[in-house]
Design a protein around this motif. Sequence first.
Motif, PDB file in Angstrom:
ATOM      1  N   ASP A 308       0.811  -1.217   0.000  1.00  0.00           N
ATOM      2  CA  ASP A 308       0.000   0.000   0.000  1.00  0.00           C
ATOM      3  C   ASP A 308       0.839   1.260   0.000  1.00  0.00           C
ATOM      4  O   ASP A 308       0.351   2.346  -0.314  1.00  0.00           O
ATOM      5  N   THR A 309       2.131   1.135   0.378  1.00  0.00           N
ATOM      6  CA  THR A 309       2.954   2.321   0.586  1.00  0.00           C
ATOM      7  C   THR A 309       3.114   3.147  -0.682  1.00  0.00           C
ATOM      8  O   THR A 309       3.116   4.377  -0.635  1.00  0.00           O
ATOM      9  N   ALA A 310       3.283   2.437  -1.834  1.00  0.00           N
ATOM     10  CA  ALA A 310       3.555   3.150  -3.081  1.00  0.00           C
ATOM     11  C   ALA A 310       2.477   4.172  -3.388  1.00  0.00           C
ATOM     12  O   ALA A 310       2.757   5.259  -3.880  1.00  0.00           O
ATOM     13  N   GLY A 311       1.217   3.792  -3.136  1.00  0.00           N
ATOM     14  CA  GLY A 311       0.140   4.709  -3.479  1.00  0.00           C
ATOM     15  C   GLY A 311      -0.480   5.379  -2.282  1.00  0.00           C
ATOM     16  O   GLY A 311      -1.536   5.996  -2.417  1.00  0.00           O
ATOM     17  N   ASP A 312       0.144   5.254  -1.152  1.00  0.00           N
ATOM     18  CA  ASP A 312      -0.448   5.802   0.065  1.00  0.00           C
ATOM     19  C   ASP A 312       0.214   7.130   0.403  1.00  0.00           C
ATOM     20  O   ASP A 312       1.369   7.180   0.841  1.00  0.00           O
ATOM     21  N   ALA A 313      -0.516   8.213   0.175  1.00  0.00           N
ATOM     22  CA  ALA A 313       0.059   9.536   0.431  1.00  0.00           C
ATOM     23  C   ALA A 313       0.357   9.744   1.906  1.00  0.00           C
ATOM     24  O   ALA A 313       1.302  10.450   2.270  1.00  0.00           O
ATOM     25  N   ARG A 314      -0.426   9.085   2.774  1.00  0.00           N
ATOM     26  CA  ARG A 314      -0.202   9.257   4.214  1.00  0.00           C
ATOM     27  C   ARG A 314       1.152   8.702   4.631  1.00  0.00           C
ATOM     28  O   ARG A 314       1.853   9.296   5.452  1.00  0.00           O
ATOM     29  N   MET A 315       1.526   7.547   4.030  1.00  0.00           N
ATOM     30  CA  MET A 315       2.813   6.963   4.366  1.00  0.00           C
ATOM     31  C   MET A 315       3.950   7.846   3.865  1.00  0.00           C
ATOM     32  O   MET A 315       4.986   7.989   4.524  1.00  0.00           O
ATOM     33  N   ALA A 316       3.738   8.445   2.699  1.00  0.00           N
ATOM     34  CA  ALA A 316       4.757   9.354   2.158  1.00  0.00           C
ATOM     35  C   ALA A 316       4.910  10.579   3.055  1.00  0.00           C
ATOM     36  O   ALA A 316       6.031  11.032   3.338  1.00  0.00           O
ATOM     37  N   VAL A 398       9.308   3.850   7.016  1.00  0.00           N
ATOM     38  CA  VAL A 398       9.932   5.104   6.583  1.00  0.00           C
ATOM     39  C   VAL A 398      10.585   4.870   5.231  1.00  0.00           C
ATOM     40  O   VAL A 398      11.514   4.079   5.099  1.00  0.00           O
ATOM     41  N   GLN A 399      10.068   5.561   4.210  1.00  0.00           N
ATOM     42  CA  GLN A 399      10.622   5.438   2.865  1.00  0.00           C
ATOM     43  C   GLN A 399      11.905   6.250   2.750  1.00  0.00           C
ATOM     44  O   GLN A 399      12.117   7.214   3.485  1.00  0.00           O
ATOM     45  N   GLU A 400      12.772   5.821   1.826  1.00  0.00           N
ATOM     46  CA  GLU A 400      13.969   6.606   1.543  1.00  0.00           C
ATOM     47  C   GLU A 400      13.558   7.941   0.931  1.00  0.00           C
ATOM     48  O   GLU A 400      12.551   8.030   0.221  1.00  0.00           O
ATOM     49  N   GLU A 401      14.343   8.957   1.220  1.00  0.00           N
ATOM     50  CA  GLU A 401      14.048  10.266   0.637  1.00  0.00           C
ATOM     51  C   GLU A 401      14.285  10.232  -0.868  1.00  0.00           C
ATOM     52  O   GLU A 401      15.271   9.680  -1.350  1.00  0.00           O
TER      53      GLU A 401
END
Length: 651
Positions: A308-316, A398-401
């Motif tokens: 879900d992370t790829a399309g989840d703006a909240r996670m970004a 936590v995604q990489e910047e």
Amino acid sequence: MTALNRYFTALAALFLISFPVLGQQADLRKAEVLHKAYEFAKAGKYYNKALKLTTDSLEQIYIMDRILQCRNGESLLQYIVRPTATASQAFRTEDFYLYLKDFDNRSWIPVPNPFVKPSDSGKNPYYTAMYLPAGQDRIIYSAPDEYGAWNLYTSTRKDSVTWSIPELLSENILSGHNEIFPVLSRDGRTLYFASDGLPGMGGYDLFYSRRDDETGDWSIPENMGFPYSSTGDDLLYVESRDGRYSIIVSNRETEGSDSVKIYVTEYIPTPVKTPLGEDESPIAIASFIKDFPQPEAVAETAEGAEADTAGDARMADYSKLMHRLRRLQGEHQEKLDKIEESRRIYETASEGDREFLAGIIRDVENEALQIRRQMDALSEQIRQIELKFLAEGIIPVVQEEKAQEEPAAQEAAGEEAPEYIFSRHAMGRIPYIIVEQPEPEFDYTFKILGRNEGQFVEDNTLPEGVVYQIQFMVLSNHASVRDIRGMSPVFVSKMKSGKYLHTVGLFSTYQEASSNLGRVRRNGFPDAIIIAYNNGRSIPVKTARTMENERVLSMPASGGSRSGSASRQTSSAASGEMSYQVVLKGYGPALPSSVLSAIRGATTKDLTKSGSDDATVFAVGPFSERKDAEFLLKILEDLDIKNVSIESIKL
């Protein structure tokens, strides 16, 4: 029965006697092995079997402690975090702290030192050095108390060489056993330390306590949980200055107490605790192994979260906030380092330079404060987001910047994170410092010491209320230590006549004063008498005893906090009980030596004198039981001693 039969019979009896002991030791060894392997439920069963077989009280206490540790361990294993090791290495126990690169070079000083002075019996196998960074104005450290337990103390710098009287850090952080290696978090609001007395799973566990900004006190400690705490001795936890790592020191994987291992793991700002999976190995997790099997439930949740992370703006958005927080943490640490360095220079600077440096320090402190406020607000925002994620069953990632978000990240995109390298620091020298010591409180308990060890009080002021003393000497001059024959505490007051009145003791009850009067007389002061005071003013003893009885009778039946003889006196007075004394009259101002010898040979009770000349009355007592007084009376009458009787005294 033949000799051979007798031999085998005796051997069988010996085996039957020894069997429970051998069985108990076998159960105990099995329990220890299972305990070490985190098999707490199984270990508990063997501990209970061993407990039933032992009759040794000390061993029973030990086993009950281990049973409690197993229960704590089961609780701590229910929900865990899973940090992974970036680096790890074993070092000698005696100097592992020199390889912690996030501590200042030469800031570890050996024990003993002016702060920590353990006796030979109070040495700690791990705490052989104390962290004392240069330029620090307040320190927290561990030191043994009079009973040998290591507690956490704090002291504040008063000038370049003087430190304040050490104080216990907090009653909340006081287990009665050992607390060692205190380390503050980067923001100074969380204290990490090791304890073998607070609830843990075995040996030393790691704990944390948070400081209340309003009261300045520290909260009740909480166990950091598994795998930061283990079944081994977990000695130290610290966060790296750059905010990237957590560093744990433990002997969980080393043999004996000669070596420990330093584990460097990824720093987790808000640890997410999830259940331990059936296929997970606590031993592997405790070793911070990177590639251990994920529990099925956790793996599924993690996979779903990543999908879900790829399309989840909240996670970004969450990732952006986390990266921003890390940058602020780095900036804040840089400010703190600059302040520390400026203070170090300030110590040796000239007057003119000091004024300039003081301005720089103030400015940087204000900048650090502003960053700290931003960090607090950001941390609370992140915490709220994490709570929402967890409520939805999502593990925050936590995604990489991304390159477009941070040019510097694009340049370093292909670079690997720098390897954590262990390097040895130098041990610091013990600086010239003076640690103030509290003045010992004067002991007002009546006692007779050695001939030249008597003690005069420094303050002759008497306490409020009714007190009794024993007057033993009136001299033209102040007596010397030799004159008071080892007695303590001795009060001296100048009378209107110009002579000096010498009294000893502070007694709250007449009975207590009376029981010590004989000791004073036998110590070379045969004319000693009991005197009384109320609020520092002399009053007749009879008046004092009346006031004492009224005070006792007016007290609640529960007795409040009175204890010892005072509480017994309260009980006796409330119930109307009596004490007794044997009275001798008609002997003039002194008893014949034969009568004195008879009394001394029959009892150790005090002999008191009242009145004068022919009206002098001698009394032996007090006796709490009338039969004891009657026993003395019979002895004296059998010796044909006249004018003897028993009188009762209402308490």
